[in-house]
Design a protein around this motif. Structure first.
Motif, mmCIF file in Angstrom:
data_model
loop_
_atom_site.group_PDB
_atom_site.id
_atom_site.type_symbol
_atom_site.label_atom_id
_atom_site.label_comp_id
_atom_site.label_asym_id
_atom_site.label_seq_id
_atom_site.Cartn_x
_atom_site.Cartn_y
_atom_site.Cartn_z
ATOM 1 N N UNK A 175 -8.256 -10.274 -17.571
ATOM 2 C CA UNK A 175 -7.136 -10.985 -16.979
ATOM 3 C C UNK A 175 -6.013 -10.009 -16.668
ATOM 4 N N UNK A 176 -5.073 -10.461 -15.839
ATOM 5 C CA UNK A 176 -3.960 -9.610 -15.455
ATOM 6 C C UNK A 176 -4.341 -8.607 -14.386
ATOM 7 N N UNK A 177 -3.370 -7.820 -13.961
ATOM 8 C CA UNK A 177 -3.612 -6.778 -12.961
ATOM 9 C C UNK A 177 -2.482 -5.766 -13.015
ATOM 10 N N UNK A 178 -2.689 -4.656 -12.339
ATOM 11 C CA UNK A 178 -1.666 -3.608 -12.293
ATOM 12 C C UNK A 178 -1.613 -3.019 -10.892
ATOM 13 N N UNK A 179 -0.415 -2.841 -10.387
ATOM 14 C CA UNK A 179 -0.257 -2.223 -9.071
ATOM 15 C C UNK A 179 -0.653 -0.752 -9.140
ATOM 16 N N UNK A 180 -1.331 -0.304 -8.102
ATOM 17 C CA UNK A 180 -1.762 1.091 -8.024
ATOM 18 C C UNK A 180 -1.305 1.716 -6.703
ATOM 19 N N UNK A 181 -1.308 3.044 -6.674
ATOM 20 C CA UNK A 181 -1.059 3.781 -5.446
ATOM 21 C C UNK A 181 -2.227 4.706 -5.174
ATOM 22 N N UNK A 182 -2.336 5.210 -3.962
ATOM 23 C CA UNK A 182 -3.440 6.094 -3.574
ATOM 24 C C UNK A 182 -2.968 7.543 -3.505
ATOM 25 N N UNK A 183 -3.412 8.368 -4.440
ATOM 26 C CA UNK A 183 -2.955 9.758 -4.466
ATOM 27 C C UNK A 183 -3.419 10.548 -3.250
ATOM 28 N N UNK A 184 -4.498 10.095 -2.602
ATOM 29 C CA UNK A 184 -5.009 10.789 -1.417
ATOM 30 C C UNK A 184 -4.440 10.235 -0.116
ATOM 31 N N UNK A 185 -3.563 9.233 -0.235
ATOM 32 C CA UNK A 185 -2.899 8.625 0.919
ATOM 33 C C UNK A 185 -3.899 8.067 1.917
ATOM 34 N N UNK A 186 -5.014 7.553 1.389
ATOM 35 C CA UNK A 186 -6.077 7.026 2.255
ATOM 36 C C UNK A 186 -6.476 5.630 1.821
ATOM 37 N N UNK A 187 -6.841 4.799 2.793
ATOM 38 C CA UNK A 187 -7.279 3.444 2.510
ATOM 39 C C UNK A 187 -8.257 2.967 3.565
ATOM 40 N N UNK A 188 -8.691 1.715 3.473
ATOM 41 C CA UNK A 188 -9.679 1.196 4.423
ATOM 42 C C UNK A 188 -9.139 1.042 5.837
ATOM 43 N N UNK A 189 -7.813 0.915 5.958
ATOM 44 C CA UNK A 189 -7.178 0.845 7.275
ATOM 45 C C UNK A 189 -5.929 1.723 7.259
ATOM 46 N N UNK A 190 -5.479 2.090 8.438
ATOM 47 C CA UNK A 190 -4.320 2.971 8.545
ATOM 48 C C UNK A 190 -3.052 2.131 8.620
ATOM 49 N N UNK A 191 -2.572 1.731 7.442
ATOM 50 C CA UNK A 191 -1.338 0.957 7.363
ATOM 51 C C UNK A 191 -0.548 1.436 6.161
ATOM 52 N N UNK A 192 0.714 1.078 6.090
ATOM 53 C CA UNK A 192 1.602 1.635 5.067
ATOM 54 C C UNK A 192 1.135 1.355 3.646
ATOM 55 N N UNK A 193 0.672 0.141 3.373
ATOM 56 C CA UNK A 193 0.255 -0.151 1.997
ATOM 57 C C UNK A 193 -0.985 0.636 1.624
ATOM 58 N N UNK A 194 -1.905 0.814 2.560
ATOM 59 C CA UNK A 194 -3.168 1.493 2.264
ATOM 60 C C UNK A 194 -2.982 2.983 2.021
ATOM 61 N N UNK A 195 -1.920 3.533 2.552
ATOM 62 C CA UNK A 195 -1.682 4.972 2.411
ATOM 63 C C UNK A 195 -0.525 5.288 1.461
ATOM 64 N N UNK A 196 -0.055 4.290 0.741
ATOM 65 C CA UNK A 196 1.058 4.494 -0.185
ATOM 66 C C UNK A 196 0.593 5.196 -1.451
ATOM 67 N N UNK A 197 1.341 6.179 -1.893
ATOM 68 C CA UNK A 197 0.992 6.928 -3.100
ATOM 69 C C UNK A 197 1.308 6.147 -4.373
ATOM 70 N N UNK A 198 2.199 5.123 -4.256
ATOM 71 C CA UNK A 198 2.617 4.430 -5.475
ATOM 72 C C UNK A 198 2.547 2.915 -5.425
ATOM 73 N N UNK A 199 2.211 2.315 -4.292
ATOM 74 C CA UNK A 199 2.192 0.855 -4.209
ATOM 75 C C UNK A 199 1.227 0.375 -3.133
#
Length: 226
Positions: A175-199
């Motif tokens: 149960x519960x969850x935790x916000x994560x960021x992407x240290x590689x600044x990469x995600x499934x799509x090129x948008x601000x949330x997907x490339x955020x280092x901290x959120x």
């Protein structure tokens, strides 16, 4: 005889120069920022902020940088929306500048760290040993960094809003969850949330098994506050 002595002196001078240059090379002992090479092993249960800080301090000490005060880049949530009992990650990491084990500067200030001008990337977000951390295109993917933070480094609101810190870093269940960021600044799509280092996005749960499916391993950022 003189030529022999001369060559010996030149060789000695060369050796001193090499040794001197080598001693000036940056290394883990000079770092003020790193990604944890391993988490405590209980998913997002880090033993609260105190436990997370101890883990940073322990890893830094093993790498030769234990003479600094290390803090985990983590926020905590208040028990309810109107409660002021929360911690912003941005307020607990000192004032900067911060550099990795290879001497690359990540950011010169808190404001720069939380701006588009920071230098936190796959190439610079190294662990305490100066080694790169697996990104989205590698297996296993470990690019999800626990932060519990919004893009500006501040905390999320408390109940009735969702848990974004796995019970302020004390839950290790599904149960519960935790916000994560992407240290590689990469995600499934090129948008601000997907490339955020901290959120970038929350985990699916708080256990080690539930932080892994989206590309995590219970890792997080450590900064030298002093």
């Amino acid at each position: 005889m003189q030529s022999t002595v001369g060559r010996a002196l030149l060789a000695a001078a060369g050796l001193i120069t090499v040794v001197g240059c080598a001693s000036m090379q940056p290394g883990p002992k000079d770092m003020t920022f790193f990604v944890t090479s391993v988490g405590p092993g209980k998913g997002a249960d880090l033993g609260g902020l105190e436990g997370a800080d101890r883990h940073c301090q322990s890893l830094a000490k093993a790498a030769g940088a234990g003479d600094r005060t290390w803090r985990a880049y983590l926020s905590t949530q208040p028990p309810k929306f109107s409660d002021p009992d929360f911690v912003n990650a941005r307020d607990r990491i000192g004032t900067g500048p911060w550099q990795n084990a290879q001497g690359a500067v990540i950011a010169r200030s808190v404001d720069e760290l939380h701006s588009a001008n920071n230098n936190l990337t796959k190439q610079t977000a190294l662990d305490e040993k100066g080694q790169p951390v697996n990104g989205r295109t590698e297996k296993p993917n470990k690019h999800d960094m626990l932060t519990g933070s919004r893009p500006d480094g501040t905390a999320f609101a408390g109940a009735p809003f969702p848990d974004m810190t796995c019970g302020n870093w004390t839950k290790s269940g599904n149960d519960g969850s935790a916000m994560t960021g992407h240290h590689d600044r990469a995600g499934p799509i090129d948008t601000s949330w997907a490339t955020s280092w901290n959120s970038a996005h929350p985990t699916l749960g708080c256990s080690q098994e539930r932080v892994r499916p989206t590309g995590g391993d219970g890792l997080y950022y450590c900064f030298a506050a002093k």
